[in-house]
Scaffold this motif. Structure first.
Motif, PDB file in Angstrom:
ATOM      1  N   ILE A 260       0.834  -1.218  -0.019  1.00 52.38           N
ATOM      2  CA  ILE A 260       0.088   0.073   0.103  1.00 52.38           C
ATOM      3  C   ILE A 260       0.939   1.376  -0.204  1.00 52.38           C
ATOM      4  O   ILE A 260       0.610   2.245  -0.590  1.00 52.38           O
ATOM      5  N   ALA A 261       1.954   1.302   0.781  1.00 47.41           N
ATOM      6  CA  ALA A 261       2.795   2.339   0.861  1.00 47.41           C
ATOM      7  C   ALA A 261       3.418   2.532  -0.533  1.00 47.41           C
ATOM      8  O   ALA A 261       3.514   3.888  -0.928  1.00 47.41           O
ATOM      9  N   GLU A 262       3.754   1.761  -1.130  1.00 47.14           N
ATOM     10  CA  GLU A 262       4.401   1.729  -2.738  1.00 47.14           C
ATOM     11  C   GLU A 262       3.423   2.577  -3.490  1.00 47.14           C
ATOM     12  O   GLU A 262       3.669   3.203  -4.402  1.00 47.14           O
ATOM     13  N   LYS A 263       1.951   1.913  -3.312  1.00 47.37           N
ATOM     14  CA  LYS A 263       1.251   2.444  -4.289  1.00 47.37           C
ATOM     15  C   LYS A 263       0.875   4.151  -4.123  1.00 47.37           C
ATOM     16  O   LYS A 263       0.815   4.662  -5.207  1.00 47.37           O
ATOM     17  N   TYR A 264       1.037   4.470  -2.850  1.00 51.60           N
ATOM     18  CA  TYR A 264       0.723   5.821  -2.718  1.00 51.60           C
ATOM     19  C   TYR A 264       1.994   6.942  -2.419  1.00 51.60           C
ATOM     20  O   TYR A 264       1.796   8.007  -2.285  1.00 51.60           O
ATOM     21  N   GLY A 265       3.259   6.155  -2.493  1.00 51.46           N
ATOM     22  CA  GLY A 265       4.517   6.888  -2.537  1.00 51.46           C
ATOM     23  C   GLY A 265       4.670   7.382  -1.095  1.00 51.46           C
ATOM     24  O   GLY A 265       5.194   8.395  -0.979  1.00 51.46           O
ATOM     25  N   LYS A 266       4.157   6.427  -0.114  1.00 54.99           N
ATOM     26  CA  LYS A 266       4.420   6.951   1.404  1.00 54.99           C
ATOM     27  C   LYS A 266       5.085   5.670   1.863  1.00 54.99           C
ATOM     28  O   LYS A 266       5.707   4.787   1.409  1.00 54.99           O
TER      29      LYS A 266
END
Length: 285
Positions: A202-208
Protein backbone atom coordinates in the motif's frame (compact mmCIF):
# COMPACT_ATOMS: atom_id res chain seq x y z
CA UNK A 1 -4.90 20.36 11.72
CA UNK A 2 -7.63 17.73 11.38
CA UNK A 3 -9.74 17.17 14.49
CA UNK A 4 -12.22 14.74 16.03
CA UNK A 5 -15.24 15.88 18.05
CA UNK A 6 -15.36 14.34 21.52
CA UNK A 7 -18.60 13.32 23.23
CA UNK A 8 -18.41 16.49 25.36
CA UNK A 9 -18.35 18.68 22.26
CA UNK A 10 -14.66 19.63 22.36
CA UNK A 11 -12.54 19.29 19.21
CA UNK A 12 -9.29 17.37 19.69
CA UNK A 13 -6.45 17.38 17.12
CA UNK A 14 -6.31 14.04 15.32
CA UNK A 15 -2.52 13.86 15.56
CA UNK A 16 -0.52 14.65 18.64
CA UNK A 17 3.04 14.44 19.83
CA UNK A 18 3.96 11.92 22.55
CA UNK A 19 6.67 12.75 25.09
CA UNK A 20 6.97 9.40 26.90
CA UNK A 21 10.62 8.59 27.72
CA UNK A 22 11.91 11.96 26.52
CA UNK A 23 14.17 13.15 29.38
CA UNK A 24 13.57 16.37 31.28
CA UNK A 25 17.13 17.53 30.70
CA UNK A 26 16.22 20.06 28.03
CA UNK A 27 15.40 17.31 25.54
CA UNK A 28 11.64 17.56 26.07
CA UNK A 29 11.71 21.35 25.74
CA UNK A 30 13.67 21.08 22.50
CA UNK A 31 11.48 18.30 21.07
CA UNK A 32 8.17 20.00 21.89
CA UNK A 33 9.45 23.32 20.56
CA UNK A 34 10.36 21.67 17.26
CA UNK A 35 7.04 19.81 17.10
CA UNK A 36 5.12 23.05 17.55
CA UNK A 37 7.25 24.77 14.91
CA UNK A 38 6.39 21.97 12.48
CA UNK A 39 2.66 22.36 13.07
CA UNK A 40 1.84 19.89 15.83
CA UNK A 41 -0.93 21.27 18.04
CA UNK A 42 -1.48 18.41 20.49
CA UNK A 43 1.14 17.56 23.11
CA UNK A 44 0.77 14.46 25.29
CA UNK A 45 2.57 14.28 28.62
CA UNK A 46 1.94 12.82 32.09
CA UNK A 47 2.90 13.28 35.72
CA UNK A 48 4.85 10.01 35.53
CA UNK A 49 6.79 11.19 32.47
CA UNK A 50 8.46 13.76 34.75
CA UNK A 51 8.57 16.31 31.92
CA UNK A 52 5.43 18.43 32.39
CA UNK A 53 7.60 21.41 33.33
CA UNK A 54 9.49 21.37 30.04
CA UNK A 55 6.31 20.81 28.04
CA UNK A 56 4.75 23.82 29.72
CA UNK A 57 7.80 25.99 29.15
CA UNK A 58 7.96 25.05 25.48
CA UNK A 59 4.30 25.92 25.04
CA UNK A 60 4.75 29.19 26.92
CA UNK A 61 7.76 30.18 24.82
CA UNK A 62 6.08 29.21 21.56
CA UNK A 63 4.76 31.74 19.07
CA UNK A 64 1.55 29.68 18.97
CA UNK A 65 -1.34 30.95 21.10
CA UNK A 66 -2.13 28.76 24.11
CA UNK A 67 -5.75 28.28 23.00
CA UNK A 68 -4.49 26.76 19.75
CA UNK A 69 -2.48 24.06 21.55
CA UNK A 70 -4.12 20.98 23.04
CA UNK A 71 -2.30 19.75 26.16
CA UNK A 72 -2.99 16.29 27.55
CA UNK A 73 -1.59 15.11 30.86
CA UNK A 74 -2.35 12.20 33.17
CA UNK A 75 -2.75 11.62 36.89
CA UNK A 76 -0.53 8.91 38.36
CA UNK A 77 -2.21 6.15 40.39
CA UNK A 78 -0.13 7.17 43.40
CA UNK A 79 -2.48 10.18 43.70
CA UNK A 80 -5.91 8.63 43.18
CA UNK A 81 -7.27 9.28 46.67
CA UNK A 82 -9.63 12.25 46.46
CA UNK A 83 -7.58 14.89 48.30
CA UNK A 84 -4.35 13.74 46.65
CA UNK A 85 -6.07 13.84 43.27
CA UNK A 86 -7.12 17.46 43.74
CA UNK A 87 -3.54 18.38 44.63
CA UNK A 88 -2.21 16.44 41.64
CA UNK A 89 -4.39 18.40 39.23
CA UNK A 90 -3.22 21.72 40.65
CA UNK A 91 0.40 20.59 40.57
CA UNK A 92 0.11 19.59 36.90
CA UNK A 93 -1.34 23.02 36.12
CA UNK A 94 1.52 24.66 38.00
CA UNK A 95 4.18 22.66 36.20
CA UNK A 96 2.55 23.17 32.82
CA UNK A 97 2.27 26.90 33.56
CA UNK A 98 -1.30 27.05 32.33
CA UNK A 99 -4.73 27.87 33.74
CA UNK A 100 -6.30 24.78 32.22
CA UNK A 101 -5.51 21.42 30.66
CA UNK A 102 -7.37 20.40 27.54
CA UNK A 103 -7.47 16.75 28.59
CA UNK A 104 -6.57 14.98 31.81
CA UNK A 105 -6.55 11.21 32.11
CA UNK A 106 -6.49 8.56 34.77
CA UNK A 107 -3.13 7.10 33.80
CA UNK A 108 -3.36 3.57 35.18
CA UNK A 109 -6.80 2.36 36.32
CA UNK A 110 -6.08 0.70 39.65
CA UNK A 111 -6.98 1.56 43.23
CA UNK A 112 -9.42 4.35 44.18
CA UNK A 113 -10.20 5.27 40.56
CA UNK A 114 -13.65 6.52 41.57
CA UNK A 115 -12.11 9.12 43.90
CA UNK A 116 -9.73 10.34 41.21
CA UNK A 117 -12.61 10.60 38.75
CA UNK A 118 -14.68 12.66 41.20
CA UNK A 119 -11.79 15.11 41.64
CA UNK A 120 -11.36 15.33 37.87
CA UNK A 121 -15.06 15.96 37.34
CA UNK A 122 -14.97 18.79 39.86
CA UNK A 123 -11.88 20.29 38.22
CA UNK A 124 -13.68 20.15 34.88
CA UNK A 125 -16.66 21.94 36.39
CA UNK A 126 -14.26 24.58 37.75
CA UNK A 127 -12.69 25.14 34.32
CA UNK A 128 -9.32 23.63 35.21
CA UNK A 129 -9.79 20.80 32.70
CA UNK A 130 -11.77 20.87 29.45
CA UNK A 131 -12.13 17.12 28.89
CA UNK A 132 -11.52 14.11 31.12
CA UNK A 133 -10.77 10.52 30.24
CA UNK A 134 -9.08 7.28 31.14
CA UNK A 135 -6.26 5.13 29.84
CA UNK A 136 -5.27 1.47 29.61
CA UNK A 137 -8.82 0.34 30.31
CA UNK A 138 -9.63 -3.14 29.07
CA UNK A 139 -13.25 -4.34 28.87
CA UNK A 140 -12.85 -5.90 32.32
CA UNK A 141 -11.48 -2.73 33.91
CA UNK A 142 -13.97 -0.52 32.05
CA UNK A 143 -16.91 -2.54 33.35
CA UNK A 144 -15.48 -2.42 36.86
CA UNK A 145 -15.26 1.37 37.06
CA UNK A 146 -17.01 3.34 34.33
CA UNK A 147 -20.62 2.26 35.12
CA UNK A 148 -20.10 3.85 38.55
CA UNK A 149 -18.92 7.20 37.13
CA UNK A 150 -21.35 10.12 37.07
CA UNK A 151 -20.08 11.03 33.60
CA UNK A 152 -18.73 9.04 30.67
CA UNK A 153 -15.04 9.49 29.73
CA UNK A 154 -14.33 11.35 26.52
CA UNK A 155 -11.37 9.15 25.61
CA UNK A 156 -9.63 5.93 26.53
CA UNK A 157 -5.92 5.97 25.74
CA UNK A 158 -4.74 2.43 25.02
CA UNK A 159 -2.14 0.51 23.08
CA UNK A 160 -3.30 0.34 19.46
CA UNK A 161 -1.72 -0.55 16.13
CA UNK A 162 -2.61 -2.82 13.19
CA UNK A 163 -1.42 -5.87 15.11
CA UNK A 164 -3.53 -4.98 18.17
CA UNK A 165 -6.78 -3.30 17.17
CA UNK A 166 -8.65 -3.45 20.48
CA UNK A 167 -11.93 -4.56 18.90
CA UNK A 168 -13.76 -5.52 22.10
CA UNK A 169 -13.12 -2.31 24.04
CA UNK A 170 -13.84 -0.24 20.94
CA UNK A 171 -17.29 -1.81 20.69
CA UNK A 172 -18.00 -0.89 24.31
CA UNK A 173 -16.70 2.66 23.86
CA UNK A 174 -18.66 3.22 20.65
CA UNK A 175 -21.96 3.04 22.55
CA UNK A 176 -21.12 6.38 24.18
CA UNK A 177 -18.96 7.82 21.39
CA UNK A 178 -15.79 7.53 23.48
CA UNK A 179 -12.75 8.15 21.31
CA UNK A 180 -9.71 5.90 21.36
CA UNK A 181 -6.29 7.49 21.69
CA UNK A 182 -3.57 5.20 20.41
CA UNK A 183 -0.30 4.95 22.30
CA UNK A 184 2.37 3.03 20.42
CA UNK A 185 0.50 3.61 17.11
CA UNK A 186 3.51 2.38 15.12
CA UNK A 187 3.93 -0.72 17.26
CA UNK A 188 6.72 0.89 19.28
CA UNK A 189 9.11 0.46 16.38
CA UNK A 190 8.07 -3.13 15.63
CA UNK A 191 10.12 -3.89 12.52
CA UNK A 192 7.85 -6.78 11.56
CA UNK A 193 4.91 -4.38 11.42
CA UNK A 194 6.82 -1.70 9.56
CA UNK A 195 7.94 -4.20 6.93
CA UNK A 196 4.68 -6.12 6.67
CA UNK A 197 4.03 -6.94 2.96
CA UNK A 198 0.41 -5.72 3.08
CA UNK A 199 1.47 -2.34 4.42
CA UNK A 200 4.55 -2.14 2.18
CA UNK A 201 2.46 -2.74 -0.94
CA UNK A 202 0.00 0.00 0.00
CA UNK A 203 2.85 2.37 0.83
CA UNK A 204 4.41 1.81 -2.57
CA UNK A 205 1.10 2.51 -4.31
CA UNK A 206 0.72 5.92 -2.66
CA UNK A 207 4.38 6.89 -2.54
CA UNK A 208 4.30 6.86 1.26
CA UNK A 209 6.31 5.12 3.95
CA UNK A 210 4.94 2.33 6.12
CA UNK A 211 4.49 4.61 9.13
CA UNK A 212 2.34 7.02 7.14
CA UNK A 213 0.13 4.19 5.89
CA UNK A 214 -0.30 2.86 9.43
CA UNK A 215 -1.15 6.29 10.83
CA UNK A 216 -3.60 6.92 7.98
CA UNK A 217 -5.29 3.59 8.68
CA UNK A 218 -5.62 4.49 12.34
CA UNK A 219 -6.97 7.94 11.50
CA UNK A 220 -9.59 6.48 9.19
CA UNK A 221 -10.54 4.08 11.99
CA UNK A 222 -11.37 7.15 14.07
CA UNK A 223 -8.44 6.97 16.50
CA UNK A 224 -6.33 9.83 17.80
CA UNK A 225 -2.62 9.12 17.35
CA UNK A 226 0.50 10.65 18.83
CA UNK A 227 3.64 9.00 17.49
CA UNK A 228 6.85 9.94 19.25
CA UNK A 229 10.05 11.00 17.54
CA UNK A 230 12.71 13.56 18.33
CA UNK A 231 13.73 13.78 14.66
CA UNK A 232 12.27 16.73 12.80
CA UNK A 233 11.97 14.86 9.51
CA UNK A 234 10.05 12.04 11.19
CA UNK A 235 7.72 14.44 13.03
CA UNK A 236 6.98 16.15 9.71
CA UNK A 237 6.48 12.82 7.95
CA UNK A 238 4.05 11.59 10.59
CA UNK A 239 1.82 14.60 9.89
CA UNK A 240 1.71 14.07 6.13
CA UNK A 241 -1.12 11.55 6.05
CA UNK A 242 -4.07 13.57 4.80
CA UNK A 243 -3.16 13.83 1.12
CA UNK A 244 -4.26 10.25 0.40
CA UNK A 245 -7.07 7.96 1.51
CA UNK A 246 -7.08 4.19 1.88
CA UNK A 247 -9.79 2.30 0.01
CA UNK A 248 -12.26 0.01 1.75
CA UNK A 249 -10.33 -2.98 0.45
CA UNK A 250 -7.04 -1.61 1.80
CA UNK A 251 -8.63 -0.87 5.17
CA UNK A 252 -9.97 -4.42 5.33
CA UNK A 253 -6.55 -5.83 4.41
CA UNK A 254 -4.95 -3.98 7.32
CA UNK A 255 -7.81 -4.91 9.66
CA UNK A 256 -7.03 -8.54 8.85
CA UNK A 257 -3.53 -8.12 10.38
CA UNK A 258 -5.00 -7.92 13.88
CA UNK A 259 -3.56 -10.55 16.25
CA UNK A 260 -5.65 -9.46 19.23
CA UNK A 261 -2.53 -9.25 21.38
CA UNK A 262 -0.43 -6.32 22.55
CA UNK A 263 2.77 -5.85 24.48
CA UNK A 264 1.03 -4.61 27.62
CA UNK A 265 -1.71 -6.50 29.48
CA UNK A 266 -3.45 -4.23 32.01
CA UNK A 267 -5.40 -7.23 33.32
CA UNK A 268 -2.29 -9.16 34.34
CA UNK A 269 -1.72 -9.80 38.03
CA UNK A 270 0.67 -7.47 39.82
CA UNK A 271 0.60 -4.65 37.25
CA UNK A 272 -0.53 -2.01 39.75
CA UNK A 273 2.08 -3.06 42.31
CA UNK A 274 4.82 -3.03 39.70
CA UNK A 275 3.88 0.43 38.45
CA UNK A 276 3.74 1.90 41.93
CA UNK A 277 7.18 0.52 42.71
CA UNK A 278 8.61 1.67 39.38
CA UNK A 279 7.50 5.32 39.54
CA UNK A 280 7.41 7.55 42.61
CA UNK A 281 6.19 10.88 41.30
CA UNK A 282 6.79 12.60 44.63
CA UNK A 283 10.32 11.32 45.22
CA UNK A 284 11.79 14.77 44.85
CA UNK A 285 8.98 16.76 46.46
Amino acid sequence: MKTFKLNDGNEIPAIGYGTFLIPADGSTYKAVTKALELGIRHIDTAVAYFNEQEVGQAVKDSDVDREDIWITSKMWLQDFKYEDAKKSIDLSLEKLQTDYMDLYLIHQPYGPVDEAWRAMQEAKDDGKIKSIGVSNMTPKIWNQFVPEFDTIPSVNQVEFNPYFQQKEIREIMAKDDVKLQAWGPLGQGNNDLLTNPVISEIAEKYGKNAGQVILRFENQEGTIVFPKSTKAERIKSNMEIFDFKLTDREMDAIRALDTGKGRHDPDAEGVAEFLLSAYDVHEND
